[in-house]
Design a protein around this motif. Sequence first.
Motif, PDB file in Angstrom:
ATOM      1  N   ASP A 263       1.410  88.158 -12.224  1.00  0.00           N
ATOM      2  CA  ASP A 263       2.760  87.878 -12.705  1.00  0.00           C
ATOM      3  C   ASP A 263       2.983  88.221 -14.172  1.00  0.00           C
ATOM      4  N   VAL A 264       1.916  88.203 -14.979  1.00  0.00           N
ATOM      5  CA  VAL A 264       2.068  88.470 -16.409  1.00  0.00           C
ATOM      6  C   VAL A 264       1.570  89.857 -16.771  1.00  0.00           C
ATOM      7  N   LYS A 266       0.905  92.221 -14.603  1.00  0.00           N
ATOM      8  CA  LYS A 266       1.470  93.171 -13.626  1.00  0.00           C
ATOM      9  C   LYS A 266       0.402  94.094 -13.046  1.00  0.00           C
ATOM     10  N   PHE A 395       7.275  78.435 -16.136  1.00  0.00           N
ATOM     11  CA  PHE A 395       6.660  79.554 -15.422  1.00  0.00           C
ATOM     12  C   PHE A 395       6.728  79.312 -13.917  1.00  0.00           C
ATOM     13  N   GLU A 400      10.002  87.278 -11.682  1.00  0.00           N
ATOM     14  CA  GLU A 400      10.028  87.831 -13.039  1.00  0.00           C
ATOM     15  C   GLU A 400      10.340  86.693 -14.012  1.00  0.00           C
ATOM     16  N   ASN A 401       9.341  86.296 -14.790  1.00  0.00           N
ATOM     17  CA  ASN A 401       9.515  85.185 -15.709  1.00  0.00           C
ATOM     18  C   ASN A 401      10.013  85.664 -17.068  1.00  0.00           C
ATOM     19  N   GLU A 406       5.831  83.755 -20.046  1.00  0.00           N
ATOM     20  CA  GLU A 406       4.619  84.566 -19.916  1.00  0.00           C
ATOM     21  C   GLU A 406       3.687  84.365 -21.111  1.00  0.00           C
ATOM     22  N   LYS A 410      -0.244  82.789 -21.244  1.00  0.00           N
ATOM     23  CA  LYS A 410      -1.351  83.420 -21.970  1.00  0.00           C
ATOM     24  C   LYS A 410      -1.995  82.438 -22.952  1.00  0.00           C
TER      25      LYS A 410
END
Length: 470
Positions: A263-264, A266, A395, A400-401, A406, A410
């Motif tokens: 999700d982050v 990709k 999140f 698509e966040n 995102e 992290k």
Amino acid sequence: MSQTEIPANGRASGLSRWRIAGFALPAAPIAAMGLPIVVYLPPFYAGEMGLGLALVGAIFMITRFWDVFTDPVLGVMSDRVKTRWGRRRHWIVISVPIMLVSVYMLFMPTAPVSGSYLLWWMVIAYIGWTLLTISHMSWGAELTPDYNERSTIQGFREVALIAGMIFVLLVPVFIEAMQPENVAAARVASMGWYVLILLPITVLIAVWAVPERKVPDPTHVPWREALRILIKNRPLLRLLIADLLGGVSGGIVTALFLFLAADVLKLQFASLLILVYLTAGCIFVPIMVRLSHMWGKHRTLAYSSLFSAVTVPLIFLIEPGDLWFAIAVWICLGVNMGAGPFLFRSIMADVADHDHVEGGNQRTGLFYSLLTMTNKIGAALAIGFTYPALELIGFVPGIENTASAELGLKLVYVLPPAAIGLLVAWVMWNFPIDEDQQSKNRRILQERQSMAEGAGGNAGASVAPIGGAN
């Protein structure tokens, strides 16, 4: 099959490398069950089974804390209950049916399921898994009292663990390529079948082929006195603190990995990235074993933790879709992944010997239960707080966040493990039980053993393999 004698001095050379490999085999299905439970099952039950992130996070935290009770109880049982085959192998055999039933129910559920269904079968699974893991680790610790050879044996076991994770991850790769109607359910079910087939085969090989080394029977110590000895055991407390911290770090990165990768960052091949990480860890294990022989276990563990603290922030530099740089980063992360777990287990064997010298009792099973307990508590804290934290930062998996969500993921993924790496290195840097201290402890225990044998005991004999001649 004839009995293999393990000399009274306990050198692991009494066992061939093939027998050590046979001992290590059950670690493969142990890992093949453990990895999906922390990486694939939480998202599967939260998404496909419709239970939601918060509920799944709470259930997984509760079941991990359940082990706070079961781990020491099962560890003490493993120490005290003996059969003609020793103290460990019969418990490993008993754990198999418990594991098989719970794996089938967890990995192949029929929708819809409730939170109570997940909670119940997770509790049963952890009972079987804990009994198997504690007994197997204690058995390995008792194969030899030698400082460096313990690292070699635990290194074999670690390679089997990582290999089990690698092969169980290859299964969903093939499942995804077949494009079934429900990819998530098929992927989880395939992992379950892997464990169901592999576990009984590997346990049969291990308990049939490898003898236990006879160790002194535990003596009765009043629980208040036993607790006092444990509390005063500073090496034990330091090791458990370091392992607890490592459990938190490992729990964070495993629980959030799929969200970060898919999700982050990709990345389309998240399973491939895990395989790269595990393969790197497997490759680094023999190197770390050799370094531990040179530098000592605790210093090697400290160095690997420092290396992890430095390399984890490299994740901030990965651009979305940059698979090759992501692979390079996760290869670096594989260094600590291969070093930490087996060094913790090898050091715990030395700590158990130190306790035996100080307290006059052999409690390997209890000590390894404490080690598994702290690691599970760490993982429980990680998943119990990181999933709700994701909801707080907004999140949402699979969509698509926002950039801030995102970045928040992290930060949760990188900063705590980096700080923990520094803390573990600090805790373990001047660990008091090195090779010299272990040699002193070993001489004391050998002198006591010789005195017991002179008085008519047989503490130096080995226990026959199951199915072997006496």
